[in-house]
Write a protein that holds these residues in place. Sequence first.
Motif, PDB file in Angstrom:
ATOM      1  N   ALA A  81    -119.759  -9.028  12.392  1.00 40.74           N
ATOM      2  CA  ALA A  81    -119.121 -10.356  12.324  1.00 40.74           C
ATOM      3  C   ALA A  81    -119.942 -11.297  11.435  1.00 40.74           C
ATOM      4  O   ALA A  81    -119.396 -11.988  10.568  1.00 40.74           O
ATOM      5  N   VAL A  82    -121.245 -11.292  11.613  1.00 37.07           N
ATOM      6  CA  VAL A  82    -122.055 -12.222  10.814  1.00 37.07           C
ATOM      7  C   VAL A  82    -122.070 -11.795   9.346  1.00 37.07           C
ATOM      8  O   VAL A  82    -122.026 -12.639   8.436  1.00 37.07           O
ATOM      9  N   THR A  83    -122.053 -10.483   9.103  1.00 38.14           N
ATOM     10  CA  THR A  83    -122.036 -10.012   7.709  1.00 38.14           C
ATOM     11  C   THR A  83    -120.741 -10.458   7.018  1.00 38.14           C
ATOM     12  O   THR A  83    -120.760 -10.913   5.870  1.00 38.14           O
ATOM     13  N   MET A  84    -119.629 -10.359   7.755  1.00 40.63           N
ATOM     14  CA  MET A  84    -118.345 -10.786   7.168  1.00 40.63           C
ATOM     15  C   MET A  84    -118.344 -12.289   6.902  1.00 40.63           C
ATOM     16  O   MET A  84    -117.872 -12.749   5.859  1.00 40.63           O
ATOM     17  N   ALA A  85    -118.871 -13.055   7.847  1.00 42.86           N
ATOM     18  CA  ALA A  85    -118.888 -14.517   7.682  1.00 42.86           C
ATOM     19  C   ALA A  85    -119.736 -14.898   6.468  1.00 42.86           C
ATOM     20  O   ALA A  85    -119.328 -15.734   5.639  1.00 42.86           O
ATOM     21  N   VAL A  86    -120.887 -14.260   6.344  1.00 34.01           N
ATOM     22  CA  VAL A  86    -121.777 -14.592   5.228  1.00 34.01           C
ATOM     23  C   VAL A  86    -121.153 -14.165   3.895  1.00 34.01           C
ATOM     24  O   VAL A  86    -121.224 -14.896   2.897  1.00 34.01           O
ATOM     25  N   ALA A  87    -120.493 -13.002   3.879  1.00 27.91           N
ATOM     26  CA  ALA A  87    -119.855 -12.544   2.636  1.00 27.91           C
ATOM     27  C   ALA A  87    -118.760 -13.532   2.215  1.00 27.91           C
ATOM     28  O   ALA A  87    -118.658 -13.917   1.042  1.00 27.91           O
ATOM     29  N   ASP A  88    -117.958 -13.971   3.185  1.00 22.21           N
ATOM     30  CA  ASP A  88    -116.907 -14.957   2.879  1.00 22.21           C
ATOM     31  C   ASP A  88    -117.521 -16.259   2.376  1.00 22.21           C
ATOM     32  O   ASP A  88    -116.997 -16.908   1.462  1.00 22.21           O
ATOM     33  N   MET A  89    -118.622 -16.627   3.001  1.00 15.62           N
ATOM     34  CA  MET A  89    -119.289 -17.873   2.608  1.00 15.62           C
ATOM     35  C   MET A  89    -119.767 -17.792   1.151  1.00 15.62           C
ATOM     36  O   MET A  89    -119.569 -18.718   0.372  1.00 15.62           O
ATOM     37  N   MET A  90    -120.351 -16.664   0.788  1.00 11.93           N
ATOM     38  CA  MET A  90    -120.844 -16.509  -0.593  1.00 11.93           C
ATOM     39  C   MET A  90    -119.672 -16.541  -1.580  1.00 11.93           C
ATOM     40  O   MET A  90    -119.762 -17.142  -2.643  1.00 11.93           O
ATOM     41  N   ARG A  91    -118.569 -15.884  -1.181  1.00 10.94           N
ATOM     42  CA  ARG A  91    -117.383 -15.892  -2.057  1.00 10.94           C
ATOM     43  C   ARG A  91    -116.889 -17.323  -2.241  1.00 10.94           C
ATOM     44  O   ARG A  91    -116.519 -17.729  -3.329  1.00 10.94           O
ATOM     45  N   TRP A  92    -116.912 -18.055  -1.148  1.00  9.85           N
ATOM     46  CA  TRP A  92    -116.437 -19.458  -1.206  1.00  9.85           C
ATOM     47  C   TRP A  92    -117.322 -20.282  -2.132  1.00  9.85           C
ATOM     48  O   TRP A  92    -116.827 -21.064  -2.941  1.00  9.85           O
ATOM     49  N   PHE A  93    -118.631 -20.086  -2.031  1.00 12.26           N
ATOM     50  CA  PHE A  93    -119.534 -20.817  -2.928  1.00 12.26           C
ATOM     51  C   PHE A  93    -119.240 -20.456  -4.382  1.00 12.26           C
ATOM     52  O   PHE A  93    -119.119 -21.323  -5.243  1.00 12.26           O
ATOM     53  N   ASN A  94    -119.103 -19.156  -4.626  1.00 12.60           N
ATOM     54  CA  ASN A  94    -119.011 -18.717  -6.020  1.00 12.60           C
ATOM     55  C   ASN A  94    -117.622 -18.889  -6.624  1.00 12.60           C
ATOM     56  O   ASN A  94    -117.488 -19.259  -7.781  1.00 12.60           O
ATOM     57  N   ASP A  95    -116.571 -18.613  -5.842  1.00 12.19           N
ATOM     58  CA  ASP A  95    -115.212 -18.656  -6.412  1.00 12.19           C
ATOM     59  C   ASP A  95    -114.542 -20.011  -6.243  1.00 12.19           C
ATOM     60  O   ASP A  95    -113.679 -20.390  -7.016  1.00 12.19           O
ATOM     61  N   LYS A  96    -114.884 -20.732  -5.183  1.00 13.23           N
ATOM     62  CA  LYS A  96    -114.155 -21.971  -4.894  1.00 13.23           C
ATOM     63  C   LYS A  96    -114.980 -23.219  -5.192  1.00 13.23           C
ATOM     64  O   LYS A  96    -114.566 -24.329  -4.860  1.00 13.23           O
ATOM     65  N   GLY A  97    -116.151 -23.045  -5.752  1.00  9.66           N
ATOM     66  CA  GLY A  97    -116.979 -24.212  -6.069  1.00  9.66           C
ATOM     67  C   GLY A  97    -117.468 -24.948  -4.837  1.00  9.66           C
ATOM     68  O   GLY A  97    -117.621 -26.178  -4.851  1.00  9.66           O
ATOM     69  N   GLY A  98    -117.717 -24.194  -3.768  1.00  6.13           N
ATOM     70  CA  GLY A  98    -118.188 -24.829  -2.533  1.00  6.13           C
ATOM     71  C   GLY A  98    -119.523 -25.531  -2.722  1.00  6.13           C
ATOM     72  O   GLY A  98    -120.348 -25.105  -3.536  1.00  6.13           O
ATOM     73  N   VAL A  99    -119.720 -26.594  -2.002  1.00  3.98           N
ATOM     74  CA  VAL A  99    -120.967 -27.364  -2.136  1.00  3.98           C
ATOM     75  C   VAL A  99    -121.814 -27.285  -0.856  1.00  3.98           C
ATOM     76  O   VAL A  99    -123.008 -27.032  -0.916  1.00  3.98           O
ATOM     77  N   VAL A 100    -121.183 -27.503   0.307  1.00  8.20           N
ATOM     78  CA  VAL A 100    -121.941 -27.396   1.558  1.00  8.20           C
ATOM     79  C   VAL A 100    -121.204 -26.457   2.519  1.00  8.20           C
ATOM     80  O   VAL A 100    -120.073 -26.738   2.923  1.00  8.20           O
TER      81      VAL A 100
END
Length: 455
Positions: A81-100
Amino acid sequence: MPVYTVSNVQNIRVCVVMVGLPARGKSFISQKIVRYLSWLSIQAKCFNVGNYRRQHAGGEQPNADFFDFENKEAYKIRQHAVTMAVADMMRWFNDKGGVVAILDATNSTSERREWILKLCRENAIEPMFLESWCDDQDLILRNISEVKTTSPDYQGIDPEVATKDFLERISKYESVYEPLNEEGDKDKTFVRLINVAQQVVINKIETYLESRIVFYVMNLHIRPRSIWLSRHGESIYNVEKKIGGDSHLSVRGLEYARKLPELVKRSAGDVDLTVWTSTLVRTGETAQHLPYKQLQWKALDELDAGVCDGMTYEEIEEVYPEDFKARDDNKYEYRYRGGESYRDVVIRLEPIIMELERQENILIITHQAVLRCIYAYFMNVPQEESPWMSIPLHTLIKLEPRAYGTNVTRIKANIPAVSTYKEKGTSQVGESDLKLTDSGNSRSVLTTAPELPDR
Ligand SMILES: Nc1ncnc2c1ncn2[C@@H]1O[C@H](COP(=O)(O)OP(=O)(O)OP(=O)(O)O)[C@@H](O)[C@H]1O
């Protein structure tokens, strides 16, 4: 033209890594940070590992044994579960221009935190640890009964059984929990909130964005309270369909001012509250009969319409047709010539929001655009919608912040007033039947804020 905020000008990305035992308010704090930053146009998103565990990893309705660190099968599921959450988080930072991003999990061991720290560093993301530490047993029990016994983990389970199981779950975590440590973690950026914010330890905060988050969480409290919002009573300018100005109340507006103390008393009972008004005549006149301490804020003055101040929408459409259209096209960003946009108002309201978080019972009497911005913060209304919200005159709104949302009650004064609502694409004011949710009688409508959308 791109819109810059402090965060993207500096090109900084932050991962707020929550730390703490269960029922310490981590999700509460995470959701508030996301709401606050989104309101300030900073791209923020929460990644709740519990949700990944329930929805994707196969840990739907576990009992306390599932959280035993010796339970290898369950541990694998939680790790997944934590690996999936972190992977999604990284994708969000990189693909969606996430800031925080907020990684909302217990993150209870230093080993886990080192793993996240390394991942963040490899991806040029600043890790900031935010620990909520609490040993107030009464508060923990209250938290469990407020949010845990109703969580999807305990759906259909007797609340007493759920409480007992949850306390057992906490003790499983306690056996491995390593709080942040001023000595051992001195090279990390971290904040420790101890017993809500009785004591706050801050370490190595380096960027402006991090310091804003710290300042915000330091101001949060969880004492029950209400916030009442009202527009001023109907003004002479409202009747004349003019915007801006500094006019007096109309006869019906003065009637609302006389009735307001009774409306407030009916809703607030005997609680002591403080009234905040703008510096404009019409809010002062509306507050004149209220038997409470009063404070004027310049920041609560109405959106400045610049060269259009004192004009009707019809006149604006005639004299400044391009501006009229530009405003309809993007009402949040449009700045009146020599005046303000909704975005400008949000920025000047930030100290008001911060002070509102610190305070208890407050009644704010202000103006349509300002009220929309304050309401948007509490109700998590997106920017495309907030400038178009209907907030009628002669209506008292009560907001009751709760663990994961805000309850709203609208109380109509039953005193007629013009409508100042302007729909898109017209210069006429007045609301369609759809927009008018209340009939004009005094009544309460109770709605609860929806869950925070993924923005
Ligand atoms: N700093 C704090 N310390 C203790 N309790 C808090 C704090 N902030 C908020 N709360 C309370 O915590 C409750 C919400 O708990 P929440 O679900 O956020 O806990 P959690 O730490 O995320 O638990 P879990 O690890 O099980 O997800 C609310 O009742 C809220 O009033």
